[in-house]
Scaffold this active site. Sequence first.
Site, PDB file in Angstrom:
ATOM      1  N   ARG A 103       0.765  -1.322   0.081  1.00  0.00           N
ATOM      2  CA  ARG A 103       0.191  -0.044   0.197  1.00  0.00           C
ATOM      3  C   ARG A 103       0.900   1.244   0.034  1.00  0.00           C
ATOM      4  NH1 ARG A 103      -3.271  -3.596  -0.536  1.00  0.00           N
ATOM      5  NH2 ARG A 103      -2.754  -3.223  -2.677  1.00  0.00           N
ATOM      6  N   GLU A 106       1.952   1.480  -3.200  1.00  0.00           N
ATOM      7  CA  GLU A 106       1.172   1.869  -4.384  1.00  0.00           C
ATOM      8  C   GLU A 106       0.626   3.405  -4.249  1.00  0.00           C
ATOM      9  OE1 GLU A 106      -2.889  -0.161  -5.321  1.00  0.00           O
ATOM     10  OE2 GLU A 106      -2.799   0.350  -3.050  1.00  0.00           O
ATOM     11  N   SER A 129      15.163  15.086   0.881  1.00  0.00           N
ATOM     12  CA  SER A 129      16.331  14.177   1.283  1.00  0.00           C
ATOM     13  C   SER A 129      15.744  13.114   2.115  1.00  0.00           C
ATOM     14  CB  SER A 129      17.051  14.879   2.221  1.00  0.00           C
ATOM     15  OG  SER A 129      18.247  13.988   2.802  1.00  0.00           O
TER      16      SER A 129
END
Length: 163
Positions: A103, A106, A129
């Site tokens: 997830r 995703e 960063s």
Amino acid sequence: MSHLNIATLDASQHPYLPASSQTLFAAKAKKKLSFEEISQEIGRNEVATAAIFYGQAKASPEDITNLSKALDIPYELLEEQLSGFPDRGRSVEMPPREPLIYRLFEIVQNYGYAYKAVLNEKFGDGIMSAISFSTKVEKETDADGNNWAVITLRGKWLPFSRY
């Protein structure tokens, strides 16, 4: 404090983790400590503490001393296992198969370019960063009793150099 929700490690599922991961997770499970509790003992953020357990963050000499005390692990063993440099980024296969990690992957797949566009508009051409970086996880409960995960990513903005 004893918890039902304690993150443990099945080393057979994680062949690329360092030996220190098994040592740390075994002691964590034996003492039934959460990452939040361990982080309070060693003076680190709970995500940074978990990253040490997974071999993704470098433990300082102070971390090694405090982990040894908090988890009842011989200092010499932890010093031997944690004194090297992390081999970051190898612990997760790509794309990830573990549902929660997938997830997160995703989210970057779906919103990565949107994040990039908004960040570039706000800061200019550059990157956030992951070295001068901190993160935290919080739990929120709304008025209907639904739990929400809040993940904060805080990274220093690094403008690209012109040369």
